[in-house]
Design a protein around this motif. Structure first.
Motif, PDB file in Angstrom:
ATOM      1  N   ALA A 180       0.829  -1.210   0.000  1.00 14.70           N
ATOM      2  CA  ALA A 180       0.000   0.000   0.000  1.00 14.70           C
ATOM      3  C   ALA A 180       0.864   1.261   0.000  1.00 14.70           C
ATOM      4  O   ALA A 180       0.539   2.247  -0.684  1.00 14.70           O
ATOM      5  N   ILE A 181       1.969   1.235   0.738  1.00 17.13           N
ATOM      6  CA  ILE A 181       2.873   2.384   0.773  1.00 17.13           C
ATOM      7  C   ILE A 181       3.499   2.609  -0.601  1.00 17.13           C
ATOM      8  O   ILE A 181       3.553   3.740  -1.096  1.00 17.13           O
ATOM      9  N   LEU A 182       3.970   1.527  -1.228  1.00 19.23           N
ATOM     10  CA  LEU A 182       4.546   1.651  -2.568  1.00 19.23           C
ATOM     11  C   LEU A 182       3.512   2.157  -3.575  1.00 19.23           C
ATOM     12  O   LEU A 182       3.816   3.010  -4.408  1.00 19.23           O
ATOM     13  N   ALA A 183       2.306   1.621  -3.504  1.00 17.41           N
ATOM     14  CA  ALA A 183       1.252   2.052  -4.433  1.00 17.41           C
ATOM     15  C   ALA A 183       0.955   3.534  -4.257  1.00 17.41           C
ATOM     16  O   ALA A 183       0.802   4.268  -5.246  1.00 17.41           O
ATOM     17  N   GLU A 184       0.881   3.990  -3.013  1.00 15.16           N
ATOM     18  CA  GLU A 184       0.633   5.413  -2.746  1.00 15.16           C
ATOM     19  C   GLU A 184       1.770   6.268  -3.289  1.00 15.16           C
ATOM     20  O   GLU A 184       1.552   7.300  -3.922  1.00 15.16           O
ATOM     21  N   LYS A 185       2.990   5.828  -3.048  1.00 17.20           N
ATOM     22  CA  LYS A 185       4.173   6.573  -3.509  1.00 17.20           C
ATOM     23  C   LYS A 185       4.179   6.729  -5.024  1.00 17.20           C
ATOM     24  O   LYS A 185       4.598   7.762  -5.544  1.00 17.20           O
ATOM     25  N   HIS A 186       3.696   5.721  -5.723  1.00 19.84           N
ATOM     26  CA  HIS A 186       3.691   5.738  -7.185  1.00 19.84           C
ATOM     27  C   HIS A 186       2.359   6.220  -7.771  1.00 19.84           C
ATOM     28  O   HIS A 186       2.175   6.186  -8.986  1.00 19.84           O
ATOM     29  N   GLY A 187       1.436   6.626  -6.903  1.00 19.66           N
ATOM     30  CA  GLY A 187       0.161   7.161  -7.379  1.00 19.66           C
ATOM     31  C   GLY A 187      -0.787   6.121  -7.926  1.00 19.66           C
ATOM     32  O   GLY A 187      -1.700   6.463  -8.683  1.00 19.66           O
ATOM     33  N   HIS A 188      -0.620   4.875  -7.560  1.00 18.38           N
ATOM     34  CA  HIS A 188      -1.508   3.817  -8.045  1.00 18.38           C
ATOM     35  C   HIS A 188      -2.791   3.789  -7.224  1.00 18.38           C
ATOM     36  O   HIS A 188      -2.783   3.979  -6.018  1.00 18.38           O
ATOM     37  N   ARG A 189      -3.903   3.520  -7.887  1.00 19.54           N
ATOM     38  CA  ARG A 189      -5.212   3.449  -7.239  1.00 19.54           C
ATOM     39  C   ARG A 189      -5.930   2.192  -7.712  1.00 19.54           C
ATOM     40  O   ARG A 189      -5.695   1.699  -8.805  1.00 19.54           O
ATOM     41  N   THR A 190      -6.813   1.693  -6.876  1.00 21.88           N
ATOM     42  CA  THR A 190      -7.670   0.569  -7.263  1.00 21.88           C
ATOM     43  C   THR A 190      -8.990   0.661  -6.510  1.00 21.88           C
ATOM     44  O   THR A 190      -9.024   1.146  -5.388  1.00 21.88           O
ATOM     45  N   THR A 191     -10.041   0.202  -7.148  1.00 19.32           N
ATOM     46  CA  THR A 191     -11.341   0.081  -6.477  1.00 19.32           C
ATOM     47  C   THR A 191     -11.822  -1.368  -6.554  1.00 19.32           C
ATOM     48  O   THR A 191     -12.999  -1.645  -6.354  1.00 19.32           O
ATOM     49  N   ALA A 211       1.653 -13.692   1.243  1.00 15.86           N
ATOM     50  CA  ALA A 211       2.669 -12.649   1.427  1.00 15.86           C
ATOM     51  C   ALA A 211       3.765 -12.771   0.380  1.00 15.86           C
ATOM     52  O   ALA A 211       4.195 -11.759  -0.203  1.00 15.86           O
ATOM     53  N   ALA A 212       4.224 -13.990   0.116  1.00 11.40           N
ATOM     54  CA  ALA A 212       5.282 -14.195  -0.874  1.00 11.40           C
ATOM     55  C   ALA A 212       4.813 -13.757  -2.261  1.00 11.40           C
ATOM     56  O   ALA A 212       5.565 -13.106  -3.002  1.00 11.40           O
ATOM     57  N   LEU A 213       3.586 -14.084  -2.612  1.00  6.42           N
ATOM     58  CA  LEU A 213       3.056 -13.671  -3.921  1.00  6.42           C
ATOM     59  C   LEU A 213       2.921 -12.149  -4.005  1.00  6.42           C
ATOM     60  O   LEU A 213       3.158 -11.552  -5.064  1.00  6.42           O
ATOM     61  N   ARG A 214       2.564 -11.519  -2.894  1.00  6.99           N
ATOM     62  CA  ARG A 214       2.446 -10.054  -2.884  1.00  6.99           C
ATOM     63  C   ARG A 214       3.825  -9.407  -3.050  1.00  6.99           C
ATOM     64  O   ARG A 214       3.991  -8.431  -3.774  1.00  6.99           O
ATOM     65  N   VAL A 215       4.847  -9.961  -2.386  1.00  7.02           N
ATOM     66  CA  VAL A 215       6.213  -9.453  -2.538  1.00  7.02           C
ATOM     67  C   VAL A 215       6.669  -9.629  -3.981  1.00  7.02           C
ATOM     68  O   VAL A 215       7.283  -8.730  -4.574  1.00  7.02           O
ATOM     69  N   ARG A 216       6.349 -10.766  -4.565  1.00 10.15           N
ATOM     70  CA  ARG A 216       6.701 -11.015  -5.970  1.00 10.15           C
ATOM     71  C   ARG A 216       6.034 -10.000  -6.882  1.00 10.15           C
ATOM     72  O   ARG A 216       6.652  -9.457  -7.803  1.00 10.15           O
ATOM     73  N   ALA A 217       4.756  -9.716  -6.646  1.00 15.29           N
ATOM     74  CA  ALA A 217       4.041  -8.723  -7.454  1.00 15.29           C
ATOM     75  C   ALA A 217       4.670  -7.344  -7.284  1.00 15.29           C
ATOM     76  O   ALA A 217       4.845  -6.610  -8.268  1.00 15.29           O
ATOM     77  N   ALA A 218       5.035  -6.986  -6.059  1.00 23.74           N
ATOM     78  CA  ALA A 218       5.675  -5.689  -5.825  1.00 23.74           C
ATOM     79  C   ALA A 218       7.009  -5.620  -6.556  1.00 23.74           C
ATOM     80  O   ALA A 218       7.353  -4.581  -7.143  1.00 23.74           O
ATOM     81  N   TYR A 219       7.748  -6.711  -6.557  1.00 23.15           N
ATOM     82  CA  TYR A 219       9.022  -6.747  -7.272  1.00 23.15           C
ATOM     83  C   TYR A 219       8.806  -6.512  -8.765  1.00 23.15           C
ATOM     84  O   TYR A 219       9.507  -5.716  -9.387  1.00 23.15           O
ATOM     85  N   ARG A 220       7.818  -7.197  -9.334  1.00 24.81           N
ATOM     86  CA  ARG A 220       7.531  -7.046 -10.767  1.00 24.81           C
ATOM     87  C   ARG A 220       7.102  -5.621 -11.108  1.00 24.81           C
ATOM     88  O   ARG A 220       7.468  -5.096 -12.156  1.00 24.81           O
ATOM     89  N   ILE A 221       6.341  -4.988 -10.239  1.00 24.78           N
ATOM     90  CA  ILE A 221       5.790  -3.666 -10.534  1.00 24.78           C
ATOM     91  C   ILE A 221       6.757  -2.545 -10.196  1.00 24.78           C
ATOM     92  O   ILE A 221       6.884  -1.577 -10.965  1.00 24.78           O
ATOM     93  N   TYR A 222       7.478  -2.662  -9.077  1.00 25.98           N
ATOM     94  CA  TYR A 222       8.196  -1.511  -8.550  1.00 25.98           C
ATOM     95  C   TYR A 222       9.708  -1.569  -8.667  1.00 25.98           C
ATOM     96  O   TYR A 222      10.391  -0.617  -8.276  1.00 25.98           O
ATOM     97  N   VAL A 223      10.302  -2.644  -9.197  1.00 25.16           N
ATOM     98  CA  VAL A 223      11.728  -2.654  -9.443  1.00 25.16           C
ATOM     99  C   VAL A 223      11.982  -1.874 -10.716  1.00 25.16           C
ATOM    100  O   VAL A 223      11.399  -2.158 -11.757  1.00 25.16           O
ATOM    101  N   ASN A 224      12.857  -0.884 -10.611  1.00 26.07           N
ATOM    102  CA  ASN A 224      13.113  -0.003 -11.778  1.00 26.07           C
ATOM    103  C   ASN A 224      13.997  -0.665 -12.792  1.00 26.07           C
ATOM    104  O   ASN A 224      14.933  -1.253 -12.623  1.00 26.07           O
TER     105      ASN A 224
END
Length: 194
Positions: free
Chosen positions: A122-133, A181-194
């Motif tokens: 959630a912190i990363l998504a906020e930092k990058h301006g991502h939103r979801t409903t 949790a592991a899948l969420r970390v993997r998703a964050a890696y895919r989305i937020y690694v530059n």
């Protein structure tokens, strides 16, 4: 599916001057009562306050949407949820520390790691301006997982109905929480690694 009826009730509550924060706190108290009833050895009786607390947890957001959402309200809601999610397993450990202690510790550790992955995302998504409903209108970014609130409530109901099987149920559910949790970390890696 549940948002329309909750929103109707939330609008009525808001019209009567009931605040979302008050609903959150009532839900927390009901959840703590459920944990106390479990710890006292009556998990079947705990189902009533447990389920009522989760209805209140859904209603607080509906009341907020009918009035105004606040950052503090979102914070209070997630803090109350995490306290509730910790106290129910702890209550089962208190019933039988020798039989439920290790499984309860594993389950609580999995909740801790899963909650950290959720809030970190959630912190990363906020930092990058991502939103979801996808999970409805929320005060913070809700990343999807294998196990979420609904599954956890169903799990707690199962624990109340089948309390003697706490340990094996906790081991399985905890493992699935770690996987989430592991899948969420993997998703964050895919989305937020530059």
């Amino acid at each position: 599916m549940i948002d329309p009826p909750l929103n109707r009730i939330g609008r009525r509550m808001a019209a009567r001057g009931i605040s979302a924060d008050r609903v959150t706190l009532v839900g927390l108290v009901l959840g703590l009562v459920a944990a106390l009833v479990i710890a006292l050895g009556a998990p079947m009786l705990a189902l009533v306050p447990l389920l009522a607390s989760r209805v209140a947890d859904g209603l607080d957001g509906a009341v907020a949407r009918a009035t105004r959402q606040t950052d503090f309200g979102g914070y209070l809601d997630i803090a109350a949820d995490f306290l509730f999610y910790a106290m129910i397993p702890l209550a089962f450990v208190l019933i039988d520390p020798a039989g439920n202690g290790a499984a309860g510790a594993f389950l609580l550790a999995s909740f801790y790691v899963n909650g950290t992955s959720f809030l970190g995302f959630a912190i990363l998504a906020e930092k990058h301006g991502h939103r979801t409903t996808a999970q409805g209108q929320k005060s913070l970014y809700y990343s999807n997982g294998i196990l979420e609130g609904t599954e956890t409530i169903l799990f707690f109901v199962l624990l109340c109905l089948f309390a003697p099987y706490f340990a094996p149920l906790a081991w399985v559910f905890g493992a699935l929480c770690f996987l989430t949790a592991a899948l969420r970390v993997r998703a964050a890696y895919r989305i937020y690694v530059n």
